[in-house]
Structures are given as C-alpha cells and as structure tokens.
Design an enzyme around this catalytic site. Structure first.
Site, mmCIF file in Angstrom:
data_model
loop_
_atom_site.group_PDB
_atom_site.id
_atom_site.type_symbol
_atom_site.label_atom_id
_atom_site.label_comp_id
_atom_site.label_asym_id
_atom_site.label_seq_id
_atom_site.Cartn_x
_atom_site.Cartn_y
_atom_site.Cartn_z
ATOM 1 C CE LYS A 45 7.781 19.004 39.998
ATOM 2 N NZ LYS A 45 7.533 19.124 41.519
ATOM 3 N N GLY A 46 6.736 16.184 35.018
ATOM 4 C CA GLY A 46 5.649 15.133 34.525
ATOM 5 C C GLY A 46 6.225 14.164 33.429
ATOM 6 C CD GLU A 102 4.287 18.774 28.741
ATOM 7 O OE1 GLU A 102 4.422 17.945 29.501
ATOM 8 O OE2 GLU A 102 3.729 19.954 28.789
ATOM 9 C CG ASP A 103 2.946 15.567 31.503
ATOM 10 O OD1 ASP A 103 2.669 16.546 30.843
ATOM 11 O OD2 ASP A 103 2.693 15.716 32.846
ATOM 12 C CG ASP A 106 -5.772 20.172 29.914
ATOM 13 O OD1 ASP A 106 -6.562 19.178 29.811
ATOM 14 O OD2 ASP A 106 -6.125 20.976 30.787
ATOM 15 C CE LYS A 134 -7.007 15.095 30.339
ATOM 16 N NZ LYS A 134 -7.261 15.974 31.738
ATOM 17 C CB VAL A 156 -5.374 10.833 33.642
ATOM 18 C CG1 VAL A 156 -6.609 10.485 32.815
ATOM 19 C CG2 VAL A 156 -4.518 11.837 32.464
ATOM 20 N NE ARG A 168 5.155 15.007 39.748
ATOM 21 C CZ ARG A 168 4.693 15.929 38.996
ATOM 22 N NH1 ARG A 168 4.378 15.750 37.803
ATOM 23 N NH2 ARG A 168 4.592 17.059 39.320
HETATM 24 P P1 IMP Z 1 -1.682 22.631 28.874
HETATM 25 O O1 IMP Z 1 -1.770 22.106 27.559
HETATM 26 O O2 IMP Z 1 -0.764 24.076 28.773
HETATM 27 O O3 IMP Z 1 -3.017 23.034 29.428
HETATM 28 O O4 IMP Z 1 -0.886 22.163 29.807
HETATM 29 C C1 IMP Z 1 -0.659 20.724 29.992
HETATM 30 C C2 IMP Z 1 0.039 20.432 31.515
HETATM 31 O O5 IMP Z 1 -1.282 20.459 32.562
HETATM 32 C C3 IMP Z 1 0.609 19.019 31.497
HETATM 33 O O6 IMP Z 1 1.851 19.096 31.408
HETATM 34 C C4 IMP Z 1 0.124 18.774 33.070
HETATM 35 O O7 IMP Z 1 1.101 19.126 34.019
HETATM 36 C C5 IMP Z 1 -1.228 19.427 33.431
HETATM 37 N N1 IMP Z 1 -2.478 18.469 32.953
HETATM 38 C C6 IMP Z 1 -3.286 18.691 32.152
HETATM 39 N N2 IMP Z 1 -4.363 17.698 32.249
HETATM 40 C C7 IMP Z 1 -3.679 16.705 33.204
HETATM 41 C C8 IMP Z 1 -4.341 15.534 33.806
HETATM 42 O O8 IMP Z 1 -5.451 14.800 33.406
HETATM 43 N N3 IMP Z 1 -3.586 15.028 34.926
HETATM 44 C C9 IMP Z 1 -2.718 15.492 35.496
HETATM 45 N N4 IMP Z 1 -1.924 16.890 34.707
HETATM 46 C C10 IMP Z 1 -2.467 17.283 33.976
HETATM 47 MG MG MG Z 2 3.403 19.004 33.134
#
Ligand code: IMP
Ligand code: MG
Length: 182
Positions: A45-46, A102-103, A106, A134, A156, A168
């Site tokens: 949803k982000g 994507e939001d 990470d 990040k 964040v 959100r």
């Molecule tokens: P990854 O890159 O597969 O680890 O996942 C990224 C997802 O983790 C994002 O779509 C967010 O839902 C969540 N996420 C990662 N870092 C943050 C943060 O700092 N705040 C809120 N959600 C985060």
């Molecule tokens: Mg997400």
C-alpha cells in the site's frame, strides 16, 4: 495529531513535490518514443501517495495496475521470500513497458524478486521507480532505475510509509520519536 509523533522532518512536502516533478520529467522523456503501452505497477500500500502524484505529472498515455506483496517470515526478520497477495494478470505483457512503483528500497529483496519474476513472463520491458532508496541496507544486489532521493539508515514514515500501518497520510517523510517504538 500524528505530527506530534515525529522527531524530525526528513523530506518536506515541497521537496517531495520537486523530487516527483523531476522523476516525471525523466520518465516522460524516456518512454515517449516507445511503441508499447506504459503500465504503472503500483505496489500496495505504501506507494499509493507517491504513484498518485507521479502519474499526474507524466504527460504520456499510461495504464495503472496494482500488486500487493509482502515478505515472508515471522517477526521482524525477513526470510527474503516474497509473497504475492495480488498478482498482475494480463495477457498482453509482451506489449507492455512495466514501471514498478515502490515507496522505498531497503534490502532490495522485493524489487529484485519482482523484476526477476517479470523477466520470466516475457514482458516488453520492466523498470523500477522508487521514491526513496536506502542503499546502505542492501542485502541483495539491486539498483532501481529511477530513484527520487537517497535516505540515511533510519526508519522513516509518511507519504505512504507506515509504522504499524499508521502515518501513511503524513504529507512529508519524517523520523518517529524513539518513544513511539517502545
Ligand atoms: P525490501 O527492499 O524488500 O527490504 O523492502 C522494502 C519494503 O520494506 C518497503 O516497501 C517498505 O514497505 C518496507 N520498509 C523498508 N524501510 C522502511 C522504512 O524506513 N519505513 C517504512 N517502511 C519501510
Ligand atoms: Mg512497501
């Protein structure tokens, strides 16, 4: 007031607007000569607030699809497996330029897995666009095609990003006060 839970604003509403303007300009320019259909794949949803603003500023014809995905695994430690709750089902994928929205990136696992999935499905093209990146947290090799801005290794919230499904709807991106987590 949800604003009272914020320790500091990291990216203001105006800064977000400028970031989205410049991404939209790049995307418009990069896809303007493609013969395929541009499809925004919004990861729920982000990405909702970001995708909403971005699509309004891209001046090309485009279609919208959504996917809902999450990381498998108990607790806070992601196993790295991506679970697809809502998949993208259409039979014209070879005629599509997918742009996954994507939001935040990470560990990189979500987008690495999704792009890999679409490469197997013979999509016309697949690229990724993230509001925030990040890179210091990467666990798998993954470089998004479009990055709004890089953020430090802090958790964040706001503009789509949640803590426990909240925050959100903040119009900016910020860092929570430490007492909120405890
Ligand atoms: P990854 O890159 O597969 O680890 O996942 C990224 C997802 O983790 C994002 O779509 C967010 O839902 C969540 N996420 C990662 N870092 C943050 C943060 O700092 N705040 C809120 N959600 C985060
Ligand atoms: Mg997400």
């Amino acid at each position: 007031m949800i604003k009272n839970d914020i320790e500091k604003v990291l990216i203001s509403e105006q800064q977000l607007s400028d970031i989205i303007d410049s991404l939209a300009e790049r995307i418009t320019n990069d896809y303007k000569d493609s013969a395929r259909k541009l499809v925004f794949v919004v990861i729920l949803k982000g990405s909702i607030p970001f995708a909403t603003e971005l699509m309004k500023r891209v001046t090309l014809p485009l279609e919208i699809e959504v996917m809902k995905v999450s990381s498998y695994g108990a607790g806070t430690k992601s196993s790295g497996e991506i679970r697809i709750h809502t998949d993208l089902l259409r039979d014209d994928l070879p005629d599509c330029d997918l742009l996954i929205i994507e939001d935040i990136v990470d560990s990189g696992r979500t987008l690495a897995r999704l792009t890999q999935l679409f490469e197997h499905r013979l999509v016309g093209s697949v690229k990724t666009c993230t509001m925030l990146d990040k890179p210091s947290r990467r666990e798998v090799e993954f470089v998004p095609d479009y990055v709004g801005t890089v953020v430090p290794n802090e958790f964040v919230v706001g503009f789509g990003l949640d803590y426990d499904e909240k925050y959100r709807n903040l119009p900016f991106v910020g860092v929570l006060k430490p007492e909120i987590y405890s």
